[in-house]
Design an enzyme around this catalytic site. Structure first.
Site, PDB file in Angstrom:
ATOM      1  N   LYS A  20       3.497   8.879  -7.363  1.00  0.00           N
ATOM      2  CA  LYS A  20       3.852   7.462  -7.513  1.00  0.00           C
ATOM      3  C   LYS A  20       3.337   6.926  -8.846  1.00  0.00           C
ATOM      4  O   LYS A  20       4.080   6.267  -9.587  1.00  0.00           O
ATOM      5  CB  LYS A  20       3.258   6.666  -6.339  1.00  0.00           C
ATOM      6  CG  LYS A  20       3.579   5.181  -6.352  1.00  0.00           C
ATOM      7  CD  LYS A  20       3.560   4.602  -4.961  1.00  0.00           C
ATOM      8  CE  LYS A  20       2.177   4.238  -4.467  1.00  0.00           C
ATOM      9  NZ  LYS A  20       1.609   3.050  -5.130  1.00  0.00           N
ATOM     10  N   ARG A 117      -3.104 -10.453  -3.615  1.00  0.00           N
ATOM     11  CA  ARG A 117      -4.023  -9.531  -4.308  1.00  0.00           C
ATOM     12  C   ARG A 117      -4.521 -10.137  -5.635  1.00  0.00           C
ATOM     13  O   ARG A 117      -3.813 -10.909  -6.280  1.00  0.00           O
ATOM     14  CB  ARG A 117      -3.320  -8.184  -4.506  1.00  0.00           C
ATOM     15  CG  ARG A 117      -2.985  -7.559  -3.151  1.00  0.00           C
ATOM     16  CD  ARG A 117      -2.267  -6.245  -3.280  1.00  0.00           C
ATOM     17  NE  ARG A 117      -3.103  -5.226  -3.864  1.00  0.00           N
ATOM     18  CZ  ARG A 117      -2.670  -4.010  -4.176  1.00  0.00           C
ATOM     19  NH1 ARG A 117      -1.397  -3.684  -3.951  1.00  0.00           N
ATOM     20  NH2 ARG A 117      -3.483  -3.132  -4.697  1.00  0.00           N
ATOM     21  N   GLN A 162      -5.139   0.522 -12.929  1.00  0.00           N
ATOM     22  CA  GLN A 162      -4.122  -0.518 -13.155  1.00  0.00           C
ATOM     23  C   GLN A 162      -4.589  -1.491 -14.236  1.00  0.00           C
ATOM     24  O   GLN A 162      -3.823  -1.867 -15.121  1.00  0.00           O
ATOM     25  CB  GLN A 162      -3.821  -1.255 -11.846  1.00  0.00           C
ATOM     26  CG  GLN A 162      -3.132  -0.347 -10.834  1.00  0.00           C
ATOM     27  CD  GLN A 162      -2.846  -1.020  -9.507  1.00  0.00           C
ATOM     28  OE1 GLN A 162      -3.237  -2.173  -9.289  1.00  0.00           O
ATOM     29  NE2 GLN A 162      -2.163  -0.324  -8.624  1.00  0.00           N
ATOM     30  N   ASP A 305      -7.156   6.044  -2.667  1.00  0.00           N
ATOM     31  CA  ASP A 305      -6.001   5.870  -1.772  1.00  0.00           C
ATOM     32  C   ASP A 305      -6.076   6.784  -0.553  1.00  0.00           C
ATOM     33  O   ASP A 305      -5.344   6.591   0.420  1.00  0.00           O
ATOM     34  CB  ASP A 305      -4.694   6.115  -2.533  1.00  0.00           C
ATOM     35  CG  ASP A 305      -4.459   5.042  -3.596  1.00  0.00           C
ATOM     36  OD1 ASP A 305      -4.999   3.930  -3.450  1.00  0.00           O
ATOM     37  OD2 ASP A 305      -3.736   5.325  -4.572  1.00  0.00           O
ATOM     38  N   LYS A 332      -6.490  -3.877  -1.296  1.00  0.00           N
ATOM     39  CA  LYS A 332      -5.291  -3.028  -1.401  1.00  0.00           C
ATOM     40  C   LYS A 332      -4.148  -3.703  -0.623  1.00  0.00           C
ATOM     41  O   LYS A 332      -4.217  -4.886  -0.326  1.00  0.00           O
ATOM     42  CB  LYS A 332      -5.593  -1.627  -0.880  1.00  0.00           C
ATOM     43  CG  LYS A 332      -6.633  -0.884  -1.719  1.00  0.00           C
ATOM     44  CD  LYS A 332      -6.098  -0.588  -3.114  1.00  0.00           C
ATOM     45  CE  LYS A 332      -7.112   0.143  -3.962  1.00  0.00           C
ATOM     46  NZ  LYS A 332      -6.679   0.275  -5.355  1.00  0.00           N
TER      47      LYS A 332
HETATM   48  C1  S3P Z   1      -2.972   3.103  -9.253  1.00  0.00           C
HETATM   49  C2  S3P Z   1      -4.308   2.794  -9.330  1.00  0.00           C
HETATM   50  C3  S3P Z   1      -5.153   2.515  -8.153  1.00  0.00           C
HETATM   51  C4  S3P Z   1      -4.501   3.006  -6.868  1.00  0.00           C
HETATM   52  C5  S3P Z   1      -3.046   2.621  -6.798  1.00  0.00           C
HETATM   53  C6  S3P Z   1      -2.271   3.222  -7.963  1.00  0.00           C
HETATM   54  C7  S3P Z   1      -2.219   3.349 -10.496  1.00  0.00           C
HETATM   55  O1  S3P Z   1      -5.335   1.120  -8.046  1.00  0.00           O
HETATM   56  O2  S3P Z   1      -5.193   2.504  -5.746  1.00  0.00           O
HETATM   57  O3  S3P Z   1      -2.472   3.089  -5.581  1.00  0.00           O
HETATM   58  O4  S3P Z   1      -1.093   3.892 -10.428  1.00  0.00           O
HETATM   59  O5  S3P Z   1      -2.730   3.003 -11.568  1.00  0.00           O
HETATM   60  P1  S3P Z   1      -6.520   0.333  -8.821  1.00  0.00           P
HETATM   61  O6  S3P Z   1      -6.259   0.392 -10.277  1.00  0.00           O
HETATM   62  O7  S3P Z   1      -6.460  -1.067  -8.297  1.00  0.00           O
HETATM   63  O8  S3P Z   1      -7.786   1.055  -8.438  1.00  0.00           O
END
Ligand code: S3P
Length: 420
Positions: A20, A117, A162, A305, A332
């Site tokens: 993903k 969020r 993120q 996750d 989340k």
């Molecule tokens: C993700 C980062 C994670 C993860 C999310 C996908 C990404 O979140 O939990 O499912 O693709 O950068 P956070 O950056 O909030 O830790």
């Protein structure tokens, strides 16, 4: 509502959907790059389709055909768009950073879960670069207005891929050097892909530096998602033997293997290789007696996750397990400390919520029961594993949210188990 029957034995070989995180980035970055690209084994679950729809609205041409995505990039974005990010935190946070330096106006919004969020974690560091991002009391909708960005050093308090990625994507259009320092290294797919697309980017431990850059389109072959494979790996450990093929094992994502080592899970990485700048392997997992664990600290971002699933495995382990330092779970798609504890207890387990994790007293077996997904894909899939491994099975309320990250999850379980 979906009924899930228990299984004495669970065995099989599985090909899982594309990663993903990598699919989001491959679509988003190619959509603003010069040229055409093809993304294969892409995840075409709802979250990544949200990214594709937003990038189309901004001017890229994107066609989805099965698990292949064709992209024709548009480095200049259309102004005045309302961008629907659906349920996807990755879409809204990364895109806010990308749009912030493009000299356009845009509104980014999402569903009820996404609207709750925290977005200050993105708007605040972006403001330090000069971006104009207005939140709605710290949450979405977000309104981005034209601004000239100037590189800065930004030190993050939480390890979040993120947030790091949002800043790096803003840095693509900022004058000077944009530098991000993380407390612990989070997943690094953005850095790897930006490098492959010709951006001026440099990584040194937990620090990443980027300069204003133009991107060249690249074809991406997406490895299968370890976060999706995790459910089948857990079933192998609890109930038999599973082989998950072509799984991405980038070291920023393999914290689950650290948890497996502690739990006493027998696993082997076969056929290890590197493709498109990402490590890949087939993962064989065999039934193992589980022992209680202490899990927390620096490993948490690498398995964030998978924590609902790891907590569930602890419910089948001998002794009392403690998972800590995972407060991020509270923000989340659902409050995953609350929803995971409720899930385990609904199955007849013994899980206590703490402020930043869980205390789980393991049992030789769990009864089964009725579990609410709270429309959170990872909770629904964890519930399915728990029910298959339980004595009596039970039901999942609102199971269809799996489509966010794993559209054919129940078919894959059914093909193997013939019981769903
Ligand atoms: C993700 C980062 C994670 C993860 C999310 C996908 C990404 O979140 O939990 O499912 O693709 O950068 P956070 O950056 O909030 O830790």
């Amino acid at each position: 509502m979906l009924e899930i029957k228990p299984r004495e034995y669970f065995e099989g070989e599985f090909s899982l959907p594309g990663d993903k995180s990598i699919t989001h980035r491959a679509v988003m970055l190619n959509a603003c790059a010069d040229g055409e690209s093809t993304i294969t084994n892409a995840l075409t679950g709802e979250d990544c389709l949200s990214t594709a729809a937003c990038m189309r609205a901004l001017g890229a041409e994107i066609k989805v055909d099965g698990t292949t995505i064709f992209v024709k990039g548009s480095p200049d974005f259309k102004s005045g768009q309302r961008l629907n990010c659906g349920n996807s935190g990755t879409t809204i946070r990364l895109l806010t950073g990308l749009v912030a330096g493009k000299g356009i106006q845009a509104e980014l919004y999402g569903d009820d879960s996404l609207s709750k969020r925290p977005m200050g974690r993105v708007s605040e560091p972006l403001a330090l670069l000069g971006a104009k991002v207005q939140t709605t009391d710290g949450t979405a909708p977000l309104v981005v207005s034209p601004a000239t960005l100037c590189g800065q050093e930004i030190t993050l308090k939480i390890a979040s891929a993120q947030v790091k990625s949002a800043i790096l994507l803003a840095g693509l259009n900022a004058e000077g050097v944009t530098r991000v320092v993380e407390p612990v290294k989070s997943r690094d797919h953005t850095e790897r892909m930006l490098q492959a697309m010709g951006a001026e980017i440099r990584v040194d431990g937990n620090t990443v530096e980027i300069k204003k850059s133009k991107l060249k389109a690249i074809d991406v072959s997406v490895p299968s998602d370890i976060s999706s494979a995790a459910y089948f790996m857990a079933l192998g450990a609890l109930k038999g033997k599973t082989l998950c093929k072509n799984v991405g094992v980038n070291p920023t994502r393999t914290g689950i293997l650290v948890a497996f080592d502690k739990l006493g899970v027998k696993y082997t990485l076969l056929n290890r290789r590197v493709s498109g700048g990402e490590e890949i392997a087939d993962i064989l997992v065999e039934k193992s007696p589980l022992k209680a664990i202490e899990l927390g600290g620096e490993v948490i971002p690498a398995l964030i996750d998978e924590l609902p699933l790891i907590a569930l495995m602890c419910a089948f382990a001998e002794g009392e397990s403690r998972i800590f330092g995972a407060k991020e779970l509270r923000v989340k798609e659902s409050d995953r400390i609350k929803t995971t504890a409720e899930l385990i207890n609904a199955l007849g387990g013994d899980c206590l919520e703490t402020q930043d994790g869980f205390i789980i007293r393991g049992k030789a077996s769990l009864r089964g029961g009725k579990v609410n997904s709270y429309l959170d894909h990872r909770i629904a899939m964890t519930a399915a594993v728990g029910l298959i491994a339980s004595k009596e099975g039970g039901e999942i309320v609102n199971p269809e949210c799996c489509a966010i990250s794993f559209p054919d999850f129940f078919e894959k379980l059914g093909v193997c188990a013939g019981q769903v």
